[in-house]
Scaffold this motif. Structure first.
Motif, PDB file in Angstrom:
ATOM      1  N   ASN A   1       1.036  -1.351   0.104  1.00 26.05           N
ATOM      2  CA  ASN A   1      -0.367  -0.007  -0.594  1.00 26.05           C
ATOM      3  C   ASN A   1       1.234   1.232   0.266  1.00 26.05           C
ATOM      4  O   ASN A   1       0.423   2.065  -0.541  1.00 26.05           O
ATOM      5  CB  ASN A   1      -1.127   0.048   1.079  1.00 26.05           C
ATOM      6  N   LYS A   2       1.658   1.617   0.845  1.00 24.21           N
ATOM      7  CA  LYS A   2       2.776   2.321   0.650  1.00 24.21           C
ATOM      8  C   LYS A   2       2.972   2.597  -0.828  1.00 24.21           C
ATOM      9  O   LYS A   2       3.519   4.158  -1.488  1.00 24.21           O
ATOM     10  CB  LYS A   2       4.183   1.977   1.752  1.00 24.21           C
ATOM     11  N   SER A   3       3.762   1.842  -0.970  1.00 21.70           N
ATOM     12  CA  SER A   3       4.636   2.221  -2.817  1.00 21.70           C
ATOM     13  C   SER A   3       3.505   2.094  -3.830  1.00 21.70           C
ATOM     14  O   SER A   3       3.658   2.863  -4.268  1.00 21.70           O
ATOM     15  CB  SER A   3       4.669   0.295  -3.415  1.00 21.70           C
ATOM     16  N   ILE A   4       1.808   1.636  -3.720  1.00 23.36           N
ATOM     17  CA  ILE A   4       0.816   2.346  -4.412  1.00 23.36           C
ATOM     18  C   ILE A   4       0.613   3.994  -3.808  1.00 23.36           C
ATOM     19  O   ILE A   4       0.816   5.011  -4.917  1.00 23.36           O
ATOM     20  CB  ILE A   4      -0.099   1.162  -4.073  1.00 23.36           C
ATOM     21  N   GLU A   5       1.073   3.850  -2.882  1.00 21.44           N
ATOM     22  CA  GLU A   5       0.492   5.984  -2.417  1.00 21.44           C
ATOM     23  C   GLU A   5       1.911   6.189  -2.836  1.00 21.44           C
ATOM     24  O   GLU A   5       1.900   7.518  -3.669  1.00 21.44           O
ATOM     25  CB  GLU A   5       0.500   5.536  -0.281  1.00 21.44           C
ATOM     26  N   LEU A   6       2.907   5.925  -3.105  1.00 22.53           N
ATOM     27  CA  LEU A   6       3.881   6.402  -3.303  1.00 22.53           C
ATOM     28  C   LEU A   6       3.757   7.154  -4.769  1.00 22.53           C
ATOM     29  O   LEU A   6       4.111   8.608  -5.537  1.00 22.53           O
ATOM     30  CB  LEU A   6       5.489   6.091  -3.157  1.00 22.53           C
ATOM     31  N   CYS A   7       3.211   5.650  -5.600  1.00 20.35           N
ATOM     32  CA  CYS A   7       3.215   5.889  -7.547  1.00 20.35           C
ATOM     33  C   CYS A   7       1.504   6.892  -7.701  1.00 20.35           C
ATOM     34  O   CYS A   7       2.366   7.719  -8.808  1.00 20.35           O
ATOM     35  CB  CYS A   7       2.910   4.714  -7.757  1.00 20.35           C
ATOM     36  N   ARG A   8       1.071   7.106  -6.445  1.00 14.43           N
ATOM     37  CA  ARG A   8       0.017   7.915  -6.904  1.00 14.43           C
ATOM     38  C   ARG A   8       0.006   9.141  -6.411  1.00 14.43           C
ATOM     39  O   ARG A   8      -0.137  10.526  -7.023  1.00 14.43           O
ATOM     40  CB  ARG A   8      -1.297   7.777  -5.560  1.00 14.43           C
ATOM     41  N   SER A   9       1.106  10.099  -5.663  1.00 18.50           N
ATOM     42  CA  SER A   9       1.555  10.997  -5.594  1.00 18.50           C
ATOM     43  C   SER A   9       2.550  11.525  -6.456  1.00 18.50           C
ATOM     44  O   SER A   9       2.941  12.277  -6.149  1.00 18.50           O
ATOM     45  CB  SER A   9       2.226  10.791  -4.326  1.00 18.50           C
ATOM     46  N   GLY A  10       2.491  10.468  -7.656  1.00 16.37           N
ATOM     47  CA  GLY A  10       4.021  11.034  -8.150  1.00 16.37           C
ATOM     48  C   GLY A  10       5.445  10.092  -7.889  1.00 16.37           C
ATOM     49  O   GLY A  10       6.291  10.971  -9.283  1.00 16.37           O
ATOM     50  N   ILE A  11       5.250   9.451  -7.198  1.00 12.77           N
ATOM     51  CA  ILE A  11       6.993   8.975  -6.515  1.00 12.77           C
ATOM     52  C   ILE A  11       6.260   7.519  -7.469  1.00 12.77           C
ATOM     53  O   ILE A  11       5.782   6.689  -7.120  1.00 12.77           O
ATOM     54  CB  ILE A  11       7.501   9.104  -5.582  1.00 12.77           C
ATOM     55  N   ASP A  12       7.443   7.472  -8.506  1.00 10.63           N
ATOM     56  CA  ASP A  12       7.773   6.674  -9.244  1.00 10.63           C
ATOM     57  C   ASP A  12       7.848   5.383  -7.702  1.00 10.63           C
ATOM     58  O   ASP A  12       9.618   5.296  -7.415  1.00 10.63           O
ATOM     59  CB  ASP A  12       8.291   5.909 -10.259  1.00 10.63           C
TER      60      ASP A  12
END
Length: 510
Positions: A340-351
């Motif tokens: 979920n943290k990785s998904i959250e980063l992607c959604r915030s613009g951090i690959d």
């Protein structure tokens, strides 16, 4: 108030309980009634999520080889049958394959259920739930339990004409998918036998992962003759089906060395975790499997952020950031937490292309953020085959990863009734002590997302400790690593007087 109470069956984002009698002091709590009501709770949850009525839903159900699996799966299907939904019975399956039944065009299930308790003992079982967005989260499981406990909610689901239960060959479909990935990754067709000449040892621990040897590797030309414990057996007679288990890793390392294999692969019971063994017979697990999983995508996704659990080593951070040129975010234990943290980063613009625990749960963005041991194994096989053609082994991929000189984990029982508050108090006190400079040569690691992590930098101990609360139990795990021999002892000696004053914390093993 409901006469049903299934809250003790929740284990984070899974259901886990005691399904069989036979262990003293452990009473069955995942029985036919519980399975049936949880099935209807999931049906209601899925109706709410999709906006569909029950007859318009397709739900797939599979299981690992646990002794209670047939009965629980049958209870689940029987409970759904009167509501007219299309039930797909997958039989023996893996957890990732069950999710893929919502993706594969042959099935396009709205929801999927895997009957499994991962690596837990033979008398346990459980349920993992998926919809097309992936594995359900902790809050979703809480909702399903709430629905399952409510007669009024379950009675609100209207019965409909039952449909015939369809038997599907999901493992064959999934295996064909993995074979295509390997052939495409190597750059040839399946009929070209792209793994010809390679000896690959698979250890399934008598779980569900034996298919990977016979249905994926062998058809592509690999020699799987050295593989072991491929036959599904819910007694797990040889070793625990768990890549974190010492005996399990020793078993496959010995087999790889003895048989001269080019690669070893080991799975847990339901194949959502895996680890590997290199051509020298050395295990690739814990920090090593994180490094391997990251190295496999470093060229394709330069600079991407790798999210890991909290107990990874300082040496791993150096390898990920300095050797591979990636970013490392050390987060929390729990495979859903890192995903979920990785998904959250992607959604915030951090690959962030990879979320992985040291336990072997690895989820790639390119694979639906699904923690899939067979998918990780497939990526390892592709790279191993490429290196094999160059005369090199898979060990060369992580040759620059350094390892700590010493490491240890100790688990302290919390004896207080309110163990959560008591653990929080200990962590807060330790943080204050360290931050105020009262521990010689110690400094707090900031930011830190779980427990208290302390770095030590003095001649006698260069390393770190992490003290945290268990995700579910009245336990405080302590991890210590040292870069020099004797450092673990020194760190333990420094910590002991700081914890001695907490009479509800059992530090007898410290």
């Amino acid at each position: 108030m409901s006469k049903y109470d299934y809250s003790k069956l929740q284990n984070g984002s899974d259901i886990r309980g005691i399904a069989l009698e036979g262990v003293p002091g452990e009473a069955v709590n995942l029985n036919s009634e519980a399975a049936g009501r949880l099935a209807r709770g999931f049906l209601f949850w899925l109706m709410q999520k999709t906006g569909k009525e029950a007859p318009d839903l397709t739900i797939s159900i599979g299981q690992d080889p646990r002794l209670s699996g047939d009965k629980i799966a049958a209870n689940f299907m029987q409970a759904l049958h009167p509501y007219g939904c299309q039930i797909l019975s997958a039989g023996l399956a893996s957890t990732p394959a069950m999710f893929m039944s919502t993706i594969f065009s042959e099935y396009t299930a709205d929801g999927a259920v895997m009957v499994t308790a991962s690596h837990l003992p033979w008398n346990r079982n459980g349920l993992k739930f998926f919809d097309r967005d992936g594995g359900l989260n902790k809050g979703d499981i809480t909702d399903i339990i709430t629905f399952a406990e409510s007669d009024s909610i379950l009675n609100s689901i209207r019965p409909a004409a039952p449909r015939e239960i369809k038997t599907i060959d999901l493992l064959n479909t999934y295996s064909a998918h993995l074979r295509r990935l390997i052939a495409d990754g190597i750059g040839c067709s399946e009929t070209d036998s792209p793994l010809s000449g390679m000896k690959i040892t698979v250890d399934a621990g008598n779980g569900a992962g034996g298919f990977y040897a016979s249905k994926v590797l062998q058809p592509l030309g690999a020699d799987i003759s050295s593989s072991q414990f491929l036959e599904p057996d819910g007694h797990f007679p040889n070793h625990a089906p768990n890549p974190e288990d010492k005996n399990a890793m020793e078993a496959i390392c010995t087999q790889v060395k003895t048989c001269g294999a080019d690669l070893g692969l080991i799975f847990d019971t339901d194949v959502d975790r895996s680890s590997a063994v290199d051509e020298k017979g050395c295990e690739i697990s814990r920090n090593g499997i994180v490094a391997m999983a990251a190295a496999l995508i470093a060229d394709k996704y330069p600079g991407t952020t790798v999210v890991t659990d909290s107990i990874t080593s300082n040496q791993l951070t150096v390898f990920l950031e300095d050797t591979l040129g990636l970013s490392h975010l050390r987060f929390k234990r729990g495979y859903k937490n890192v995903i979920n943290k990785s998904i959250e980063l992607c959604r915030s613009g951090i690959d962030s292309q990879l979320a992985i625990e040291t336990s072997g749960h690895a989820a790639y963005k390119e694979n639906y953020f699904l923690d899939d041991g067979a998918y990780l194994a497939t990526k390892i096989v592709i790279k191993a085959a490429q290196l094999f053609r160059e005369g090199r082994g898979i060990s060369s991929l992580i040759a620059d990863l350094e390892t700590p000189a010493e490491s240890i984990e100790i688990r302290f029982p919390i004896l207080a009734d309110d163990f959560v508050a008591y653990g929080d108090r200990i962590l807060k006190d330790l943080e204050i002590l360290t931050d105020s400079g009262q521990i010689k040569g110690a400094s707090l690691v900031k930011p830190n997302y779980e427990g208290v992590r302390i770095n030590f930098n003095q001649p006698s101990c260069k390393g770190w400790l992490l003290l945290r609360k268990s995700l579910h139990d009245p336990i405080m795990p302590l991890n210590i690593e040292s870069d020099i021999p004797g450092g673990v002892h020194e760190i333990r000696r420094a910590l002991k007087p700081l914890l001695a004053g907490y009479d509800k914390l059992d530090i007898s093993k410290l």
